[in-house]
Design a protein around this motif. Structure first.
Motif, PDB file in Angstrom:
ATOM      1  N   ASP A   1       0.806  -1.219   0.000  1.00 35.11           N
ATOM      2  CA  ASP A   1       0.000   0.000   0.000  1.00 35.11           C
ATOM      3  C   ASP A   1       0.848   1.282   0.000  1.00 35.11           C
ATOM      4  O   ASP A   1       0.369   2.358   0.355  1.00 35.11           O
ATOM      5  CB  ASP A   1      -0.963   0.033   1.180  1.00 35.11           C
TER       6      ASP A   1
ATOM      7  N   ALA B   1       0.209   1.488  -5.639  1.00 37.00           N
ATOM      8  CA  ALA B   1      -0.755   1.796  -4.574  1.00 37.00           C
ATOM      9  C   ALA B   1      -1.197   3.241  -4.688  1.00 37.00           C
ATOM     10  O   ALA B   1      -2.383   3.565  -4.482  1.00 37.00           O
ATOM     11  CB  ALA B   1      -0.134   1.528  -3.215  1.00 37.00           C
ATOM     12  N   GLN B   2      -0.259   4.120  -5.024  1.00 38.48           N
ATOM     13  CA  GLN B   2      -0.591   5.527  -5.175  1.00 38.48           C
ATOM     14  C   GLN B   2      -1.561   5.748  -6.342  1.00 38.48           C
ATOM     15  O   GLN B   2      -2.380   6.684  -6.317  1.00 38.48           O
ATOM     16  CB  GLN B   2       0.690   6.346  -5.395  1.00 38.48           C
ATOM     17  N   ASN B   3      -1.495   4.860  -7.328  1.00 35.22           N
ATOM     18  CA  ASN B   3      -2.380   4.950  -8.494  1.00 35.22           C
ATOM     19  C   ASN B   3      -3.693   4.195  -8.262  1.00 35.22           C
ATOM     20  O   ASN B   3      -4.527   4.089  -9.164  1.00 35.22           O
ATOM     21  CB  ASN B   3      -1.695   4.427  -9.744  1.00 35.22           C
ATOM     22  N   GLY B   4      -3.862   3.655  -7.084  1.00 31.23           N
ATOM     23  CA  GLY B   4      -5.104   2.983  -6.746  1.00 31.23           C
ATOM     24  C   GLY B   4      -5.187   1.531  -7.199  1.00 31.23           C
ATOM     25  O   GLY B   4      -6.264   0.911  -7.128  1.00 31.23           O
ATOM     26  N   ILE B   5      -4.067   0.991  -7.631  1.00 31.04           N
ATOM     27  CA  ILE B   5      -4.046  -0.435  -8.041  1.00 31.04           C
ATOM     28  C   ILE B   5      -2.889  -1.144  -7.319  1.00 31.04           C
ATOM     29  O   ILE B   5      -1.886  -1.533  -7.931  1.00 31.04           O
ATOM     30  CB  ILE B   5      -3.915  -0.572  -9.569  1.00 31.04           C
TER      31      ILE B   5
END
Length: 218
Positions: free
Chosen positions: A156, A161-165
């Protein structure tokens, strides 16, 4: 010449002596004939006497040879033998049919342990059936680096993770990569251990030639 006639008494005596002689001669002839008939062998006796003797076979040791048991076997024994042969043939056919059914019956699904070793082995069998390269060592090494063997591991903090995936699962795969390289026959669940491993190995095969060639983040 004057005729001479014997006295009656003399004539009777002479006839009597002649009759006795004749009777004696007849008796002697009868006795001779009887002796001849008694002494002469009968036709049956003569035939039996001149008939060839029956020759019985003997074995090599000089003892009487045993008769052929097959020739003396009664008809009932032949029928029993036929019944036995038929029964044996029927049993053979039944055994062959049972073996054929066993061969046609699909093999029971292979069972795997519900742990890291079992997940890797099941993934390897699927990979082999799909022509995806990779070894136990290559999979295990990358899994331990990426997730320490935890199928619920989630990254995370990186760029994904920063891109939501975020990267998830044993080999830290993002959802778009999983959807593209998902292997048929496995679950459509990113964190499913076997589905995660096989999708990651399929991705690595296309990009690096094999998961065995991956030694760092990929």
């Amino acid at each position: 010449m004057p005729s001479f006639t014997l006295p009656r008494a003399a004539r009777i005596a002479r006839i009597t002596r002649t009759h006795k002689v004749a009777v004696a001669a007849l008796a002697a002839a009868s006795a001779t004939t009887g002796l001849a008939v008694t002494a002469a062998p009968s036709h049956a006796a003569t035939t039996a006497a001149h008939a060839p003797a029956t020759v019985k076979p003997v074995s090599a040791d000089g003892m009487p040879a045993k008769a052929d048991s097959k020739a003396e076997r009664p008809v009932s024994a032949s029928v029993a033998d036929h019944i036995k042969v038929t029964a044996v043939a029927k049993q053979d056919r039944v055994a062959e049919q049972a073996a054929s059914r066993s061969a046609d019956r699909p093999a029971a699904p292979k069972k795997y342990a519900d742990n890291l070793d079992g997940w890797i082995r099941q993934s390897l069998d699927i990979m082999q059936s799909k022509g995806i390269p990779g070894s136990y060592e290559g999979l295990h090494r990358n899994i331990m680096r990426e997730s320490s063997g935890n199928p619920e591991a989630v990254n995370d903090w990186d760029v994904n993770a920063q891109n939501g995936i975020p990267s998830k699962g044993l080999l830290q795969v993002i959802q778009p990569t999983f959807d593209t390289y998902h292997v048929s026959g496995t679950a459509h669940n990113l964190t499913d251990p076997v589905a995660n491993i096989t999708a990651a190995a399929n991705y690595a095969a296309h990009r690096y030639g094999s998961i065995d060639n991956v030694n760092s983040a990929y």
